[in-house]
Design a protein around this motif. Structure first.
Motif, PDB file in Angstrom:
ATOM      1  N   VAL A 118       0.807  -1.244   0.011  1.00 52.50           N
ATOM      2  CA  VAL A 118       0.080  -0.056   0.038  1.00 52.50           C
ATOM      3  C   VAL A 118       0.872   1.155  -0.071  1.00 52.50           C
ATOM      4  O   VAL A 118       0.851   2.243  -0.912  1.00 52.50           O
ATOM      5  CB  VAL A 118      -0.982  -0.075   1.382  1.00 52.50           C
ATOM      6  N   ASP A 165      -7.265   3.239  -5.222  1.00 46.24           N
ATOM      7  CA  ASP A 165      -7.819   2.111  -4.967  1.00 46.24           C
ATOM      8  C   ASP A 165      -8.582   2.095  -3.880  1.00 46.24           C
ATOM      9  O   ASP A 165      -8.548   1.221  -3.052  1.00 46.24           O
ATOM     10  CB  ASP A 165      -6.541   1.105  -5.027  1.00 46.24           C
ATOM     11  N   GLY A 170      -6.184   1.444  -1.241  1.00 47.27           N
ATOM     12  CA  GLY A 170      -5.207   0.216  -1.547  1.00 47.27           C
ATOM     13  C   GLY A 170      -3.871   0.709  -2.038  1.00 47.27           C
ATOM     14  O   GLY A 170      -2.791  -0.144  -2.296  1.00 47.27           O
TER      15      GLY A 170
END
Length: 84
Positions: free
Chosen positions: A40, A57, A68
């Motif tokens: 991440v 994300d 994400g």
């Protein structure tokens, strides 16, 4: 920024259930959390409260939004924001 949301880190938590994480706020989304570990967090150093980051994300979880992918906000992001 078209691939992510600009946000400001509000707090950094060194001991979450899945490792260190941060809480950031975005004007358009609200609160977003993200892990401060690969895959991440893609930077060599950790952000501090008040640091601008780019989060992408995003996934909506019961506890709120999660990113994400996360990285520091860069001068190119500022230029792209001014061009819009």
């Amino acid at each position: 920024m078209s691939t992510g949301y600009s946000a400001i880190v509000q707090n950094v938590f060194p001991n979450g259930n899945h490792g260190p994480y941060a809480l950031a706020t975005s004007d358009s989304i609200g609160f977003i959390t993200f892990l401060l570990a690969p895959p991440v967090w893609s930077e060599n150093s950790k952000p501090e409260p008040g640091t601008y980051v780019v989060l992408s994300d995003l996934t909506k979880k019961r506890a709120g939004w999660r990113a994400g992918s996360a990285r520091f906000f860069r001068p190119a992001d500022e230029q792209e924001r001014k061009e819009k």
